[in-house]
Design a protein around this motif. Structure first.
Motif, mmCIF file in Angstrom:
data_model
loop_
_atom_site.group_PDB
_atom_site.id
_atom_site.type_symbol
_atom_site.label_atom_id
_atom_site.label_comp_id
_atom_site.label_asym_id
_atom_site.label_seq_id
_atom_site.Cartn_x
_atom_site.Cartn_y
_atom_site.Cartn_z
ATOM 1 N N SER A 26 -75.014 -18.256 39.561
ATOM 2 C CA SER A 26 -74.959 -19.179 40.695
ATOM 3 C C SER A 26 -73.522 -19.485 41.095
ATOM 4 N N THR A 30 -72.384 -18.363 44.888
ATOM 5 C CA THR A 30 -72.078 -19.396 45.885
ATOM 6 C C THR A 30 -70.618 -19.325 46.307
ATOM 7 N N GLU A 33 -70.144 -16.395 48.652
ATOM 8 C CA GLU A 33 -70.885 -16.676 49.883
ATOM 9 C C GLU A 33 -70.098 -17.621 50.791
ATOM 10 N N GLN A 34 -69.494 -18.649 50.197
ATOM 11 C CA GLN A 34 -68.718 -19.612 50.973
ATOM 12 C C GLN A 34 -67.417 -18.988 51.498
ATOM 13 N N GLU A 145 -66.069 -26.592 45.645
ATOM 14 C CA GLU A 145 -66.897 -27.802 45.634
ATOM 15 C C GLU A 145 -68.367 -27.460 45.864
ATOM 16 N N GLU A 146 -68.622 -26.510 46.774
ATOM 17 C CA GLU A 146 -69.999 -26.101 47.056
ATOM 18 C C GLU A 146 -70.611 -25.376 45.855
ATOM 19 N N ALA A 147 -69.819 -24.522 45.208
ATOM 20 C CA ALA A 147 -70.311 -23.776 44.042
ATOM 21 C C ALA A 147 -70.683 -24.720 42.904
ATOM 22 N N ALA A 149 -71.488 -27.936 43.269
ATOM 23 C CA ALA A 149 -72.602 -28.786 43.700
ATOM 24 C C ALA A 149 -73.941 -28.062 43.596
ATOM 25 N N LYS A 150 -73.931 -26.741 43.771
ATOM 26 C CA LYS A 150 -75.187 -25.978 43.777
ATOM 27 C C LYS A 150 -75.552 -25.396 42.407
ATOM 28 N N LEU A 151 -74.759 -25.685 41.387
ATOM 29 C CA LEU A 151 -75.086 -25.159 40.063
ATOM 30 C C LEU A 151 -76.451 -25.683 39.606
ATOM 31 N N PRO A 152 -77.308 -24.806 39.084
ATOM 32 C CA PRO A 152 -78.621 -25.259 38.586
ATOM 33 C C PRO A 152 -78.484 -25.939 37.224
#
Length: 710
Positions: A26, A30, A33-34, A145-147, A149-152
């Motif tokens: 993830s 991410t 992707e960003q 920051e997005e990576a 925040a999206k960590l499972p």
């Protein structure tokens, strides 16, 4: 514009091993992707994910120091709002342009720079501008920051950081584990981004005990994996570390000899990969006396509690040796081996103790104890549930095999849940059913009944084996039907992705047994056997449950090689005996391949619509009322072909039954070309509807052929 490879690493305390693989994937996915979304990474930029017990990292190729400028066209407002009658800018338009940073000192020039284009019913004004490309510092900060925040993250923890300011104090950070350092390298240059109270640099830590250098300083983003492995004693890639463990396990087993092999368990392999930074596989052993305990118990305790890999012989039988994946590589491994052997011994001793103690009581003596275990507050105790399963199993067994099967199935159902009260299953719930089989054999029960006790949970998952004998099939059906009918009867119906009682899995288990065992019982018939045993505890859920099971079957068939049209055609008739579904589908597929198929499917759809509007129609034809040549010809052909098709259907040759009807294409086409079905004369109309009704019944014995129409 500078293009270099990028490395980002977050160094933390030990991450949860069962989540590490997903966390690493993830984080990398991410991040890239960003970066692509901001124009900093190319569409063909390659990302490599790294994940070890104490780090998450990603290496991205071809990352720009600054994204290219981007032309943007923005809709402002309708022309009627933005311009007055003279074509001058309105205050609203000037205010909008000023907000966008446009030069409005000369309103005429500002208006001239705008574009007019149709937009819906009228014209609108559009403003063209150039947006400066994001710098890597800004873009990576956002991506990082997005990576994060999206960590499972399975469970977030909170920890404190000392504030970096003149006034002393602490700030709280929420993350999966405390983070200690951050790397962000664009080629050889540090990108000064921040995260979790950390500022990026170019240094990290290696193995806790075996790193040659501390800290590890990276001169370039491309040196990450090499420096970590060479100087830090860490294989940073999860994939490479896992492959190395597999290679070492196989080599260690080969060294033991005798054809032994390590147990195959992908989940265990992933978890162990997440526990070590540089794996070292060692061979250990335990006393052979423990092999008297069922091997499932020993294997489970070694895997679940110690993360060991048991060794099996060529016949799949457990040996007294096992493999350990160590995180250290000492010159003398004897102390590590000895320590692991000392640790596993008490675990195996506990398993032996539980097994010996459990065998002192028969399963029959434990039946009464089921009445003290709550199953569900609306459905009673496990004892009450057992009685219901017994009744259903007896009824199914009577239908399929008479008194003998009914009695054996009832006995197996009576004892099937008693191992839940044993010490072994209390310690290892995963062994329920398995231990029941061993204890039943210890009690002197037949192998058939004992195996049925273990098999009644099958199939446990997609692809699992079905029960091995008829008794097991009957009890497994009864157990799953009791769960389905009971839960649906009290309103516990799966919604969305929520299915706490695994009712979808139970339904698929019932479907598989009915199909693969080709059982001579219809689904409605089975539910009719199950619902009454609940008395007034439930509301009869048969209609809702039948829909649910057919939906599961339709979904399962669509995942196989059948087209949606083929599945819809067969399932539209709700075949009672699910064992016939496969043959019906094969027949429909063969029929669909015939040149006559499209025309007959379309005609079948037309006939269905006519009959639907007509209401109740009697499938009867008065030959004396047949006037047109086309209807006489169709009736004559039906008289010749329908008995043949029906005989083939009754003989189970569904493909031939449908193919026989294909010869009706010509007469059917001629009928619709030349005959007015809804004639003014009532007797003619009813007779022609009766003719079509007879044809419709014959054509739709196997499937609703109208579903094949385009």
């Amino acid at each position: 514009m500078t293009i270099q490879n990028l490395l980002v690493e977050l160094f933390v305390e030990e991450l949860p091993p069962k989540a590490l693989k997903k966390l690493g994937e993830s984080f990398a996915a991410t991040l890239v992707e960003q970066l692509r979304a901001q124009g900093l990474a190319a569409a063909d930029s390659q990302v490599t994910a790294f994940a070890s017990p104490r780090r998450l990292a990603a290496h991205v190729t071809a990352v720009s120091a600054q994204a290219a400028n981007k032309a943007v066209q923005q809709k402002l407002m309708p022309v009627a709002v933005g311009l007055d009658a003279s074509g001058n800018a309105s205050p609203a338009l000037l205010k909008k342009l000023q907000a966008l940073g446009a030069d409005v000192t000369d309103p005429v020039a500002a208006v001239a720079a705008l574009k007019r284009a149709p937009d819906g019913k009228g014209e609108a004004l559009f403003y063209d501008s150039v947006v400066t490309g994001s710098t890597l510092v800004v873009g990576l900060q956002k991506a990082l920051e997005e990576a994060l925040a999206k960590l499972p993250i399975p469970k977030v923890m909170q920890y404190q950081l000392e504030t970096d300011c003149e006034l002393p104090g602490w700030s709280s950070v929420n993350f999966v584990r405390p983070a200690h350092s951050l790397i962000a390298l664009h080629g050889a240059a540090v990108v000064p981004v921040k995260a979790l109270g950390l500022t990026a640099g170019n240094s990290t830590q290696g193995h806790r005990f075996e790193a040659k250098v501390s800290p590890l300083v990276l001169a370039h983003a491309d040196q990450y994996a090499e420096v970590l492995q060479k100087d830090g004693a860490v294989i940073a890639s999860f994939v490479e570390r896992r492959a190395d463990i597999v290679r070492q396990l196989q080599a260690a087993a080969a060294q033991v000899g005798g054809g032994v092999r390590p147990i195959e368990d992908d989940a265990l392999l992933d978890e162990v990969t997440a526990l070590v930074e540089r794996p070292n596989v060692l061979t250990c052993q335990f006393e052979t006396e423990f092999l008297d305990v069922p091997q499932e118990c020993l294997i489970l305790t070694m895997k679940a509690n110690q993360k060991y890999f048991p060794l099996l012989d060529a016949a799949g039988k457990l040996t007294h040796q096992f493999l350990v994946v160590s995180n250290i590589t000492p010159d003398d491994a004897s102390s590590v081996i000895g320590g692991n052997e000392r640790v596993v011994r008490p675990r195996l001793a506990d398993a032996k103790f539980f097994f010996d103690q459990d065998r002192k009581k028969t399963l029959e003596s434990r039946v009464e104890g089921l009445s003290k275990v709550v199953y569900h507050n609306k459905l009673g105790t496990q004892g009450e549930r057992m009685a219901r399963v017994c009744a259903i199993a007896k009824a199914i067994g009577q239908q399929l095999g008479g008194d003998a099967l009914a009695q054996q199935a009832e006995l197996a159902a009576r004892l099937a849940k008693t191992d839940l009260l044993t010490d072994m299953v209390g310690e290892f719930p995963e062994l329920q059913g398995i231990m029941g089989t061993y204890y039943a054999k210890n009690d002197g029960l037949s192998d058939a009944v004992a195996n049925a006790i273990g098999d009644h949970y099958r199939p446990r998952f997609a692809g699992d084996e079905l029960p091995s004998n008829d008794i097991g099939v009957v009890v497994a059906l009864a157990d799953k039907l009791e769960t389905l009918v009971g839960m649906f009867g009290i309103g516990n119906v799966p919604t969305g992705d929520k299915d706490p009682f695994a009712l979808r899995r139970h339904a698929l288990g019932v479907i598989r047994m009915l199909i693969e065992k080709d059982m001579a019982l219809g689904l409605p018939e089975l539910l009719a056997l199950a619902a009454p045993v609940f008395g007034n505890k439930i509301t009869d859920p048969s209609v809702l449950l039948i829909d649910f099971i057919y939906d599961r079957l339709s979904g399962s068939l669509r995942e196989q090689a059948y087209s949606p049209q083929e599945v819809d055609a067969v399932m539209a008739l709700r075949p009672a005996r699910l064992g016939q579904v496969g043959e019906f589908l094969s027949a429909v597929r063969a029929f669909a391949a015939l040149p006559e198929s499209p025309a007959l499917a379309a005609a079948n759809k037309r006939i269905g619509n006519i009959l639907k509007k007509a209401g109740e129609v009697d499938a009867h034809v008065n030959v004396a009322l047949l006037q047109e040549d086309a209807e006489k010809s169709l009736h004559a052909m039906m008289q010749r072909l329908l008995p043949e098709s029906e005989a083939q259907f009754k003989a189970g040759d569904y493909t031939a039954s449908l193919q026989t009807l294909a010869a009706l294409r010509g007469p059917v086409d001629a009928f619709f070309d030349d005959v007015m079905v809804n004639a003014e004369a009532m007797d003619l109309r009813l007779n022609r509807q009766g003719l079509l009704k007879s044809l419709h019944v014959a054509m739709n014995r196997v499937a609703d052929l109208s579903r094949l129409a385009a």
